[in-house]
Design a protein around this motif. Structure first.
Motif, PDB file in Angstrom:
ATOM      1  N   UNK A  21      85.686  98.442 -35.029  1.00  0.00           N
ATOM      2  CA  UNK A  21      84.158  97.896 -35.892  1.00  0.00           C
ATOM      3  C   UNK A  21      84.602  98.018 -37.275  1.00  0.00           C
ATOM      4  N   UNK A  22      85.324  98.439 -37.618  1.00  0.00           N
ATOM      5  CA  UNK A  22      85.773  98.703 -39.478  1.00  0.00           C
ATOM      6  C   UNK A  22      86.157  97.188 -39.541  1.00  0.00           C
ATOM      7  N   UNK A  23      86.937  96.692 -38.446  1.00  0.00           N
ATOM      8  CA  UNK A  23      88.386  95.973 -38.781  1.00  0.00           C
ATOM      9  C   UNK A  23      87.673  94.889 -38.348  1.00  0.00           C
ATOM     10  N   UNK A  24      86.585  94.307 -37.643  1.00  0.00           N
ATOM     11  CA  UNK A  24      85.644  93.523 -37.298  1.00  0.00           C
ATOM     12  C   UNK A  24      84.602  93.036 -38.365  1.00  0.00           C
ATOM     13  N   UNK A  25      84.380  94.556 -39.017  1.00  0.00           N
ATOM     14  CA  UNK A  25      83.845  94.195 -40.279  1.00  0.00           C
ATOM     15  C   UNK A  25      84.407  93.746 -41.713  1.00  0.00           C
ATOM     16  N   UNK A  26      86.198  93.964 -41.752  1.00  0.00           N
ATOM     17  CA  UNK A  26      86.922  93.296 -42.555  1.00  0.00           C
ATOM     18  C   UNK A  26      87.040  92.249 -42.135  1.00  0.00           C
ATOM     19  N   UNK A  27      87.071  91.586 -41.028  1.00  0.00           N
ATOM     20  CA  UNK A  27      88.050  90.224 -40.530  1.00  0.00           C
ATOM     21  C   UNK A  27      86.611  89.611 -40.807  1.00  0.00           C
ATOM     22  N   UNK A  28      85.702  90.147 -41.542  1.00  0.00           N
ATOM     23  CA  UNK A  28      84.604  88.649 -41.822  1.00  0.00           C
ATOM     24  C   UNK A  28      82.924  88.645 -40.807  1.00  0.00           C
ATOM     25  N   UNK A  34      77.176  94.073 -36.865  1.00  0.00           N
ATOM     26  CA  UNK A  34      77.948  94.632 -35.895  1.00  0.00           C
ATOM     27  C   UNK A  34      77.079  96.347 -35.885  1.00  0.00           C
ATOM     28  N   UNK A  35      76.150  96.427 -36.005  1.00  0.00           N
ATOM     29  CA  UNK A  35      75.200  97.175 -35.987  1.00  0.00           C
ATOM     30  C   UNK A  35      74.885  97.222 -34.799  1.00  0.00           C
ATOM     31  N   UNK A  47      79.657 104.366 -43.652  1.00  0.00           N
ATOM     32  CA  UNK A  47      80.455 106.010 -43.808  1.00  0.00           C
ATOM     33  C   UNK A  47      81.747 105.652 -43.351  1.00  0.00           C
ATOM     34  N   UNK A  48      82.048 105.174 -42.234  1.00  0.00           N
ATOM     35  CA  UNK A  48      82.814 104.870 -41.787  1.00  0.00           C
ATOM     36  C   UNK A  48      83.715 103.752 -42.965  1.00  0.00           C
ATOM     37  N   UNK A  49      82.993 102.545 -42.707  1.00  0.00           N
ATOM     38  CA  UNK A  49      83.770 102.162 -43.843  1.00  0.00           C
ATOM     39  C   UNK A  49      85.024 102.567 -44.937  1.00  0.00           C
ATOM     40  N   UNK A  50      83.739 103.702 -45.943  1.00  0.00           N
ATOM     41  CA  UNK A  50      83.964 104.086 -46.458  1.00  0.00           C
ATOM     42  C   UNK A  50      85.067 105.545 -46.591  1.00  0.00           C
ATOM     43  N   UNK A  51      85.037 106.081 -45.248  1.00  0.00           N
ATOM     44  CA  UNK A  51      86.369 106.872 -44.744  1.00  0.00           C
ATOM     45  C   UNK A  51      88.015 105.878 -44.856  1.00  0.00           C
ATOM     46  N   UNK A  52      87.459 104.551 -43.542  1.00  0.00           N
ATOM     47  CA  UNK A  52      88.799 103.893 -43.878  1.00  0.00           C
ATOM     48  C   UNK A  52      89.309 103.432 -44.830  1.00  0.00           C
ATOM     49  N   UNK A  53      88.679 103.533 -45.724  1.00  0.00           N
ATOM     50  CA  UNK A  53      89.608 102.542 -46.913  1.00  0.00           C
ATOM     51  C   UNK A  53      89.299 103.750 -48.246  1.00  0.00           C
ATOM     52  N   UNK A  54      89.157 104.991 -47.871  1.00  0.00           N
ATOM     53  CA  UNK A  54      89.335 106.158 -49.038  1.00  0.00           C
ATOM     54  C   UNK A  54      90.902 107.019 -49.091  1.00  0.00           C
ATOM     55  N   UNK A  55      90.421 107.142 -47.117  1.00  0.00           N
ATOM     56  CA  UNK A  55      91.432 108.145 -46.925  1.00  0.00           C
ATOM     57  C   UNK A  55      92.835 107.652 -45.529  1.00  0.00           C
TER      58      UNK A  55
END
Length: 98
Positions: A21-28, A34-35, A47-55
């Motif tokens: 899902x984060x990948x879908x968001x980053x692909x545009x 998505x939600x 929260x998922x996007x933040x976590x994926x980007x942070x760590x």
């Protein structure tokens, strides 16, 4: 006849699903789409996007700030000291009776 409300069990999501899902968001793809499509709360998805980007990890322990780590450490130490204090108070009572 009245209906009783049943509590919804929290859903569990795999790391792979979250990453997709984060990948879908980053692909545009738009966040709201998505939600809506996957029935995910906006705050949870953020929260998922933040976590994926942070760590790159979706585990809470991997996403704590140094201040949160210190607070957790101090909380554990405080609990241990309280327990030791209670043990010493009980020992003093027992020894005081003899």
């Amino acid at each position: 006849m009245t209906e009783t409300k049943q509590k919804r069990k929290p859903r569990k999501y795999t790391d792979e699903f979250k990453q997709q899902l984060v990948g879908l968001y980053h692909s545009g793809k738009r966040k709201c789409d998505i939600c809506r499509e996957y029935g995910i709360a906006h705050s949870l998805f953020d929260k998922w996007v933040r976590q994926a980007e942070n760590s790159g990890s979706f585990y809470e322990k991997d996403n704590r700030t140094p201040e949160q780590e210190e607070l957790l450490k101090l909380h554990k130490e405080n609990q241990k000291l309280k327990m030791e204090n209670d043990i010493l108070k009980q020992a003093a009572l027992v020894l005081g009776r003899k």
